[in-house]
Design an enzyme around this catalytic site. Structure first.
Site, PDB file in Angstrom:
ATOM      1  N   SER A  50       0.853  -1.199   0.000  1.00  0.00           N
ATOM      2  CA  SER A  50       0.000   0.000   0.000  1.00  0.00           C
ATOM      3  C   SER A  50       0.884   1.242   0.000  1.00  0.00           C
ATOM      4  O   SER A  50       2.102   1.158   0.209  1.00  0.00           O
ATOM      5  CB  SER A  50      -0.895   0.002   1.242  1.00  0.00           C
ATOM      6  OG  SER A  50      -0.093   0.252   2.396  1.00  0.00           O
ATOM      7  N   ASP A  83      -1.257  -1.763  -3.940  1.00  0.00           N
ATOM      8  CA  ASP A  83      -2.611  -1.812  -3.363  1.00  0.00           C
ATOM      9  C   ASP A  83      -3.142  -0.382  -3.189  1.00  0.00           C
ATOM     10  O   ASP A  83      -2.492   0.448  -2.547  1.00  0.00           O
ATOM     11  CB  ASP A  83      -2.519  -2.528  -2.007  1.00  0.00           C
ATOM     12  CG  ASP A  83      -3.872  -2.861  -1.416  1.00  0.00           C
ATOM     13  OD1 ASP A  83      -4.827  -3.037  -2.190  1.00  0.00           O
ATOM     14  OD2 ASP A  83      -3.963  -2.956  -0.173  1.00  0.00           O
ATOM     15  N   HIS A 188     -13.080  -2.600   4.730  1.00  0.00           N
ATOM     16  CA  HIS A 188     -11.708  -2.744   5.229  1.00  0.00           C
ATOM     17  C   HIS A 188     -11.687  -2.743   6.767  1.00  0.00           C
ATOM     18  O   HIS A 188     -12.583  -2.197   7.398  1.00  0.00           O
ATOM     19  CB  HIS A 188     -10.836  -1.583   4.726  1.00  0.00           C
ATOM     20  CG  HIS A 188     -10.532  -1.668   3.262  1.00  0.00           C
ATOM     21  ND1 HIS A 188     -11.038  -0.784   2.350  1.00  0.00           N
ATOM     22  CD2 HIS A 188      -9.783  -2.551   2.557  1.00  0.00           C
ATOM     23  CE1 HIS A 188     -10.609  -1.105   1.136  1.00  0.00           C
ATOM     24  NE2 HIS A 188      -9.855  -2.180   1.230  1.00  0.00           N
ATOM     25  N   LYS A 192     -16.138  -4.720  10.603  1.00  0.00           N
ATOM     26  CA  LYS A 192     -16.848  -4.673   9.320  1.00  0.00           C
ATOM     27  C   LYS A 192     -18.365  -4.660   9.471  1.00  0.00           C
ATOM     28  O   LYS A 192     -19.053  -4.067   8.659  1.00  0.00           O
ATOM     29  CB  LYS A 192     -16.459  -5.868   8.460  1.00  0.00           C
ATOM     30  CG  LYS A 192     -14.961  -5.952   8.142  1.00  0.00           C
ATOM     31  CD  LYS A 192     -14.714  -7.079   7.177  1.00  0.00           C
ATOM     32  CE  LYS A 192     -13.248  -7.458   7.070  1.00  0.00           C
ATOM     33  NZ  LYS A 192     -12.403  -6.381   6.559  1.00  0.00           N
ATOM     34  N   SER A 222     -10.894  -9.933   5.172  1.00  0.00           N
ATOM     35  CA  SER A 222     -10.459 -10.598   6.401  1.00  0.00           C
ATOM     36  C   SER A 222     -11.670 -11.124   7.158  1.00  0.00           C
ATOM     37  O   SER A 222     -12.746 -10.534   7.116  1.00  0.00           O
ATOM     38  CB  SER A 222      -9.676  -9.617   7.290  1.00  0.00           C
ATOM     39  OG  SER A 222      -8.339  -9.526   6.822  1.00  0.00           O
ATOM     40  N   ASN A 263      -8.283  -9.967  -1.110  1.00  0.00           N
ATOM     41  CA  ASN A 263      -7.327  -9.143  -0.360  1.00  0.00           C
ATOM     42  C   ASN A 263      -7.461  -9.351   1.150  1.00  0.00           C
ATOM     43  O   ASN A 263      -8.549  -9.190   1.714  1.00  0.00           O
ATOM     44  CB  ASN A 263      -7.596  -7.660  -0.634  1.00  0.00           C
ATOM     45  CG  ASN A 263      -7.088  -7.223  -1.986  1.00  0.00           C
ATOM     46  OD1 ASN A 263      -6.850  -8.049  -2.862  1.00  0.00           O
ATOM     47  ND2 ASN A 263      -6.932  -5.937  -2.166  1.00  0.00           N
ATOM     48  N   ASP A 265      -5.467  -8.359   4.794  1.00  0.00           N
ATOM     49  CA  ASP A 265      -4.443  -7.634   5.547  1.00  0.00           C
ATOM     50  C   ASP A 265      -4.723  -7.745   7.047  1.00  0.00           C
ATOM     51  O   ASP A 265      -3.893  -8.216   7.834  1.00  0.00           O
ATOM     52  CB  ASP A 265      -4.451  -6.156   5.102  1.00  0.00           C
ATOM     53  CG  ASP A 265      -3.350  -5.338   5.756  1.00  0.00           C
ATOM     54  OD1 ASP A 265      -2.581  -5.908   6.551  1.00  0.00           O
ATOM     55  OD2 ASP A 265      -3.240  -4.137   5.490  1.00  0.00           O
ATOM     56  N   ARG A 269      -2.462  -8.852  10.528  1.00  0.00           N
ATOM     57  CA  ARG A 269      -2.158  -7.906  11.608  1.00  0.00           C
ATOM     58  C   ARG A 269      -2.619  -8.475  12.957  1.00  0.00           C
ATOM     59  O   ARG A 269      -1.935  -8.349  13.972  1.00  0.00           O
ATOM     60  CB  ARG A 269      -2.884  -6.580  11.378  1.00  0.00           C
ATOM     61  CG  ARG A 269      -2.428  -5.835  10.144  1.00  0.00           C
ATOM     62  CD  ARG A 269      -3.231  -4.555   9.943  1.00  0.00           C
ATOM     63  NE  ARG A 269      -2.780  -3.858   8.754  1.00  0.00           N
ATOM     64  CZ  ARG A 269      -3.134  -2.612   8.447  1.00  0.00           C
ATOM     65  NH1 ARG A 269      -3.971  -1.951   9.204  1.00  0.00           N
ATOM     66  NH2 ARG A 269      -2.671  -2.034   7.351  1.00  0.00           N
ATOM     67  N   ARG A 290      13.763 -10.396  18.609  1.00  0.00           N
ATOM     68  CA  ARG A 290      13.669 -11.675  17.881  1.00  0.00           C
ATOM     69  C   ARG A 290      12.763 -12.661  18.612  1.00  0.00           C
ATOM     70  O   ARG A 290      12.177 -13.542  18.000  1.00  0.00           O
ATOM     71  CB  ARG A 290      15.071 -12.286  17.703  1.00  0.00           C
ATOM     72  CG  ARG A 290      15.933 -11.471  16.772  1.00  0.00           C
ATOM     73  CD  ARG A 290      17.358 -11.939  16.783  1.00  0.00           C
ATOM     74  NE  ARG A 290      17.994 -11.748  18.094  1.00  0.00           N
ATOM     75  CZ  ARG A 290      19.286 -11.920  18.342  1.00  0.00           C
ATOM     76  NH1 ARG A 290      20.089 -12.303  17.378  1.00  0.00           N
ATOM     77  NH2 ARG A 290      19.782 -11.728  19.550  1.00  0.00           N
TER      78      ARG A 290
HETATM   79  P1  13P Z   1      -8.944  -6.381   5.202  1.00  0.00           P
HETATM   80  O1  13P Z   1      -8.858  -5.115   6.011  1.00  0.00           O
HETATM   81  O2  13P Z   1     -10.278  -7.028   5.327  1.00  0.00           O
HETATM   82  O3  13P Z   1      -7.840  -7.325   5.497  1.00  0.00           O
HETATM   83  O4  13P Z   1      -8.795  -5.960   3.655  1.00  0.00           O
HETATM   84  C1  13P Z   1      -7.535  -5.695   3.106  1.00  0.00           C
HETATM   85  C2  13P Z   1      -7.608  -5.062   1.765  1.00  0.00           C
HETATM   86  O5  13P Z   1      -8.637  -4.996   1.129  1.00  0.00           O
HETATM   87  C3  13P Z   1      -6.363  -4.526   1.215  1.00  0.00           C
HETATM   88  O6  13P Z   1      -6.549  -3.891  -0.005  1.00  0.00           O
HETATM   89  O1  G3H Z   2      -6.885  -1.787   2.137  1.00  0.00           O
HETATM   90  C1  G3H Z   2      -5.953  -1.336   2.770  1.00  0.00           C
HETATM   91  C2  G3H Z   2      -4.899  -2.204   3.316  1.00  0.00           C
HETATM   92  O2  G3H Z   2      -5.347  -2.885   4.437  1.00  0.00           O
HETATM   93  C3  G3H Z   2      -3.670  -1.390   3.568  1.00  0.00           C
HETATM   94  O3  G3H Z   2      -3.808  -0.592   4.682  1.00  0.00           O
HETATM   95  O4  G3H Z   2      -3.093   1.742   4.051  1.00  0.00           O
HETATM   96  O5  G3H Z   2      -2.957   0.900   6.431  1.00  0.00           O
HETATM   97  O6  G3H Z   2      -1.371   0.048   4.691  1.00  0.00           O
HETATM   98  P1  G3H Z   2      -2.739   0.590   4.981  1.00  0.00           P
HETATM   99 ZN    ZN Z   3      -8.423  -2.847  -0.129  1.00  0.00          ZN
END
Ligand code: 13P
Ligand code: G3H
Ligand code: ZN
Length: 339
Positions: A50, A83, A188, A192, A222, A263, A265, A269, A290
């Site tokens: 991103s 992204d 996102h 949600k 997610s 997608n 992310d 996390r 570590r």
């Molecule tokens: P999530 O926040 O559901 O993991 O979606 C990630 C995403 O769409 C990144 O582009």
């Molecule tokens: O859709 C967004 C992704 O989860 C990336 O998020 O902009 O915080 O890196 P970010």
């Molecule tokens: Zn996204």
């Protein structure tokens, strides 16, 4: 060096009952964990970066880590993707940095502006051998550098934001994109839904009908597994009411309705955060990074392995590599002359 565009991946995913997982990378541990999981499961993958990740890690460092990963796993089909790119300038930088795929996201603009921005970015990317994803309709959830809507407001007014199947045909024709991110009820982030999570499967079906052959992408996918929220909260976190898209609905979108790219992310996390919190709470004297980043990396690997099974992409690496060879191993111009 099976670094590739998404073309050979989507060729097989389109009617193969599986989707390619697109996982966000922000640092070395995430990159290593994602690649390790895909190698263990023999799965193709998309590593996505991103704008926030470029800023956080400095793209020079991040790209060097990813290049090392590509070299480390020469048999793994890997695509490096931008992204939520938001400007043509950023797309140009990504092309210069050796990405094989980019997303231009003009979904928050009015339709004509989205078309114009997407067309300009697509022409530029295609001239460089890079493939393009764009977005139509709007998602909920607000991320650092991604424009979105309050997820709960989104949930209340969902119909208004879903991708219009007729507009999708016009959009694809006028822009020349290679894949389309659709709004079908996902958001996102970790919060949600307030109510029952439900994807608009009929919308996917309609868009597949109006845009045959166009690979569809699902953002905000997610699942926010409750057991990870429980761990985060048990070890000092505070994430009440977090809720994602149930994994059976993700699997359905992929296996029954034909979504090609998913997608993820937030779930990575969460796995990372839960494990780091656990180490800090159970071993308060621990101060060697570590000894918490290592276990966190293992937790991310397991989470990605779990996702690859939800997406039915485990075991698909060889077939994708064959398709890539069949297409003549096409790569962006950036790689011309490089081994
Ligand atoms: P999530 O926040 O559901 O993991 O979606 C990630 C995403 O769409 C990144 O582009
Ligand atoms: O859709 C967004 C992704 O989860 C990336 O998020 O902009 O915080 O890196 P970010
Ligand atoms: Zn996204």
């Amino acid at each position: 060096m099976p670094l590739m565009t998404t073309k050979p991946m989507f060729d097989l995913a389109y009617d193969g009952g599986f989707a390619i997982g697109a996982f966000n990378v922000n640092n070395m541990e995430l990159a290593q964990a994602i690649l390790d999981a895909c190698a263990k499961e023999k799965s193709p993958l998309i590593l996505q970066i991103s704008k926030g990740a470029r800023k956080y890690a400095n793209i020079r460092y991040l790209k060097a880590i990813i290049d090392a990963g590509v070299a480390e796993y020469p048999d793994l089909p890997i695509c490096v993707h931008c992204d939520h790119g938001d400007t043509v300038d950023l797309i140009q930088h990504c092309i210069n940095d050796g990405y094989t795929s980019v997303m231009i996201d003009g979904s928050h603009y009015d339709y004509e502006k989205n078309v114009a921005l997407t067309k300009e970015a697509t022409d530029l990317a295609h001239a460089n051998g890079v493939v393009v994803e764009a977005e139509l309709g709007m998602l909920g959830g607000i991320e650092e550098d991604v424009v979105g809507l309050d997820a709960h407001e989104y949930e209340k007014n969902i119909e208004k934001f879903l991708t219009d199947p007729k507009q999708a045909v016009d959009f694809a024709k006028r822009t020349g994109i290679d894949s389309l991110a659709v709004a079908i009820g996902t958001s996102h982030g970790a919060f949600k839904f307030k109510h029952e999570a439900k994807l608009a499967f009929n919308r996917i079906e309609e868009i597949m009908k109006t845009c045959p052959g166009l690979p569809l992408v699902m953002h905000g996918s997610s699942s926010v597994p409750q057991e990870f929220i429980d761990l985060v909260n048990k070890y000092g976190g505070n994430m009440p009411n977090a809720k994602g898209v149930p994994e059976d609905q993700i699997n359905m979108a992929v296996s029954k309705y034909g979504v090609c790219k998913v997608n993820i992310d937030t779930d990575l996390r969460l796995a990372m955060t839960a494990k780091i919190r656990e180490v800090f709470m159970t071993k308060p004297a621990e101060f060697d990074p570590r000894n918490y980043l290592g276990p966190a990396r293992e937790a991310i690997t397991k989470m990605v392995q779990r996702k690859l099974h939800v997406l039915n992409s485990a075991g698909k690496a060889d077939a994708i590599n064959k398709q890539w060879e069949k297409l003549g191993k096409p790569l962006p111009k950036f790689y011309a002359g490089k081994k």
